[in-house]
Design a protein around this motif. Sequence first.
Motif, PDB file in Angstrom:
ATOM      1  N   LYS A 148      65.276  53.571 -21.658  1.00 26.74           N
ATOM      2  CA  LYS A 148      64.493  54.689 -22.194  1.00 26.74           C
ATOM      3  C   LYS A 148      65.385  55.895 -22.457  1.00 26.74           C
ATOM      4  O   LYS A 148      65.095  56.732 -23.320  1.00 26.74           O
ATOM      5  N   GLN A 149      66.490  55.981 -21.684  1.00 24.78           N
ATOM      6  CA  GLN A 149      67.446  57.070 -21.861  1.00 24.78           C
ATOM      7  C   GLN A 149      68.600  56.655 -22.776  1.00 24.78           C
ATOM      8  O   GLN A 149      69.606  57.356 -22.886  1.00 24.78           O
ATOM      9  N   GLY A 150      68.465  55.484 -23.404  1.00 24.13           N
ATOM     10  CA  GLY A 150      69.504  55.022 -24.311  1.00 24.13           C
ATOM     11  C   GLY A 150      70.738  54.492 -23.612  1.00 24.13           C
ATOM     12  O   GLY A 150      71.834  54.511 -24.174  1.00 24.13           O
ATOM     13  N   PHE A 151      70.561  53.990 -22.383  1.00 27.70           N
ATOM     14  CA  PHE A 151      71.708  53.489 -21.618  1.00 27.70           C
ATOM     15  C   PHE A 151      71.617  51.969 -21.483  1.00 27.70           C
ATOM     16  O   PHE A 151      70.612  51.425 -21.032  1.00 27.70           O
ATOM     17  N   TYR A 152      72.691  51.289 -21.873  1.00 28.78           N
ATOM     18  CA  TYR A 152      72.700  49.826 -21.857  1.00 28.78           C
ATOM     19  C   TYR A 152      73.953  49.264 -21.178  1.00 28.78           C
ATOM     20  O   TYR A 152      74.140  48.048 -21.148  1.00 28.78           O
ATOM     21  N   ASP A 153      74.805  50.132 -20.666  1.00 23.12           N
ATOM     22  CA  ASP A 153      76.054  49.700 -20.027  1.00 23.12           C
ATOM     23  C   ASP A 153      75.759  49.346 -18.568  1.00 23.12           C
ATOM     24  O   ASP A 153      76.163  50.046 -17.641  1.00 23.12           O
ATOM     25  N   THR A 154      75.038  48.250 -18.394  1.00 24.34           N
ATOM     26  CA  THR A 154      74.413  47.953 -17.110  1.00 24.34           C
ATOM     27  C   THR A 154      74.699  46.531 -16.646  1.00 24.34           C
ATOM     28  O   THR A 154      74.754  45.601 -17.440  1.00 24.34           O
ATOM     29  N   CYS A 155      74.878  46.395 -15.337  1.00 24.14           N
ATOM     30  CA  CYS A 155      74.994  45.097 -14.676  1.00 24.14           C
ATOM     31  C   CYS A 155      73.840  45.009 -13.679  1.00 24.14           C
ATOM     32  O   CYS A 155      73.382  46.040 -13.161  1.00 24.14           O
ATOM     33  N   VAL A 156      73.346  43.814 -13.422  1.00 27.03           N
ATOM     34  CA  VAL A 156      72.156  43.638 -12.587  1.00 27.03           C
ATOM     35  C   VAL A 156      72.448  42.704 -11.419  1.00 27.03           C
ATOM     36  O   VAL A 156      73.152  41.702 -11.565  1.00 27.03           O
ATOM     37  N   SER A 157      71.909  43.045 -10.248  1.00 29.24           N
ATOM     38  CA  SER A 157      71.924  42.112  -9.121  1.00 29.24           C
ATOM     39  C   SER A 157      70.517  42.003  -8.558  1.00 29.24           C
ATOM     40  O   SER A 157      69.793  42.994  -8.487  1.00 29.24           O
ATOM     41  N   MET A 158      70.136  40.789  -8.187  1.00 33.48           N
ATOM     42  CA  MET A 158      68.848  40.536  -7.547  1.00 33.48           C
ATOM     43  C   MET A 158      69.138  39.671  -6.326  1.00 33.48           C
ATOM     44  O   MET A 158      69.324  38.459  -6.455  1.00 33.48           O
ATOM     45  N   LYS A 159      69.186  40.293  -5.181  1.00 35.12           N
ATOM     46  CA  LYS A 159      69.615  39.577  -3.986  1.00 35.12           C
ATOM     47  C   LYS A 159      68.458  39.329  -3.028  1.00 35.12           C
ATOM     48  O   LYS A 159      67.524  40.123  -2.919  1.00 35.12           O
ATOM     49  N   SER A 160      68.564  38.201  -2.344  1.00 38.90           N
ATOM     50  CA  SER A 160      67.572  37.821  -1.345  1.00 38.90           C
ATOM     51  C   SER A 160      68.307  37.111  -0.221  1.00 38.90           C
ATOM     52  O   SER A 160      69.366  36.524  -0.424  1.00 38.90           O
ATOM     53  N   SER A 161      67.739  37.166   0.978  1.00 42.86           N
ATOM     54  CA  SER A 161      68.319  36.417   2.097  1.00 42.86           C
ATOM     55  C   SER A 161      67.899  34.955   2.052  1.00 42.86           C
ATOM     56  O   SER A 161      68.404  34.135   2.808  1.00 42.86           O
ATOM     57  N   THR A 162      66.964  34.638   1.158  1.00 37.86           N
ATOM     58  CA  THR A 162      66.483  33.272   0.985  1.00 37.86           C
ATOM     59  C   THR A 162      67.164  32.661  -0.238  1.00 37.86           C
ATOM     60  O   THR A 162      66.954  33.126  -1.362  1.00 37.86           O
ATOM     61  N   VAL A 163      67.981  31.639  -0.013  1.00 34.15           N
ATOM     62  CA  VAL A 163      68.786  31.077  -1.099  1.00 34.15           C
ATOM     63  C   VAL A 163      67.950  30.595  -2.286  1.00 34.15           C
ATOM     64  O   VAL A 163      68.248  30.954  -3.438  1.00 34.15           O
ATOM     65  N   PRO A 164      66.894  29.785  -2.096  1.00 33.17           N
ATOM     66  CA  PRO A 164      66.121  29.327  -3.260  1.00 33.17           C
ATOM     67  C   PRO A 164      65.535  30.473  -4.088  1.00 33.17           C
ATOM     68  O   PRO A 164      65.467  30.377  -5.312  1.00 33.17           O
ATOM     69  N   THR A 165      65.127  31.565  -3.417  1.00 33.90           N
ATOM     70  CA  THR A 165      64.577  32.718  -4.141  1.00 33.90           C
ATOM     71  C   THR A 165      65.643  33.391  -4.971  1.00 33.90           C
ATOM     72  O   THR A 165      65.425  33.731  -6.150  1.00 33.90           O
ATOM     73  N   MET A 166      66.809  33.591  -4.374  1.00 33.50           N
ATOM     74  CA  MET A 166      67.915  34.233  -5.097  1.00 33.50           C
ATOM     75  C   MET A 166      68.329  33.411  -6.317  1.00 33.50           C
ATOM     76  O   MET A 166      68.537  33.944  -7.407  1.00 33.50           O
ATOM     77  N   VAL A 167      68.433  32.099  -6.132  1.00 32.36           N
ATOM     78  CA  VAL A 167      68.833  31.213  -7.232  1.00 32.36           C
ATOM     79  C   VAL A 167      67.774  31.206  -8.340  1.00 32.36           C
ATOM     80  O   VAL A 167      68.093  31.329  -9.526  1.00 32.36           O
ATOM     81  N   ALA A 168      66.508  31.091  -7.951  1.00 30.46           N
ATOM     82  CA  ALA A 168      65.431  31.063  -8.943  1.00 30.46           C
ATOM     83  C   ALA A 168      65.348  32.369  -9.714  1.00 30.46           C
ATOM     84  O   ALA A 168      65.095  32.377 -10.935  1.00 30.46           O
TER      85      ALA A 168
END
Length: 263
Positions: A168-188
């Motif tokens: 919304k602010q015109g920023f796209y220089d971004t990396c994303v992490s989605m972490k979980s302590s549960t391996v199947p959730t993190m992978v999915a």
Amino acid sequence: MASFDRRNTRAVNVGGVVIGAGSPISIQSMTNTDTHDIDATYDQVMRLSEAGCDIVRITAPDLESVKTFEVLISRGVRTPLVADIHFNHEIAVAAAESGVSKIRINPGNIGGEDRVKAVVDICKEKKIPIRIGVNGGSLDKKLLEKYGHPTAEALVESAFEHLELLEKQGFYDTCVSMKSSTVPTMVAAARLFRSKCDYPLHIGVTETGPVKQGLMKSAMGIGALLLDGIGDTIRVSLTDDPIEEVYAAKDILKAAGLRKEGV
């Protein structure tokens, strides 16, 4: 299972280390020193660099701690430094001004749009990328109510909400992490996100527990995604000397056929 091509992700430049777009998968770690202890933090960053860590994250709990980034850079630290920020946008702005190579925030928990804009503006000016960090242990209450618990879908929806705030602010220089302590959730979550979006992904399992268990969970989660062609930069989280995180990450990359070191 679908296989993905890492060359099809966006490129994010973190102090000279390119994440995404088919670049070599970079190894990250995080200091466990008191950030206010400049000498101890400097020594650990240098040890991490010597061990082969490509990017080092350092927590910035308050404005005073930002001085550490300035001193480390003035002492000649060349490894890209990431400022880990929680809640306070003023710390993020100060860290960006200090010369760090990346800012790690959750745009949704640093206040209103004006505060997000303040962080985005300085990052645009300094050409500093932002990493959005989504964690299964700290999801927004409305997402927990919607999904019942931290599901893969909840993690991905949270990531997209944060991305929308930056876009919304015109920023796209971004990396994303989605972490979980549960391996199947993190992978999915990573698989679902990659099927919908081309932002580069930082992958890892959080709160892995004791070292042996942490190594096992990280190898399974990170390894599964690497073999799918998912993951542009990795961190193995261990309750140990962070140097061991670097060695473990190297071993995972070698096992996945993505690094060739040694005999």
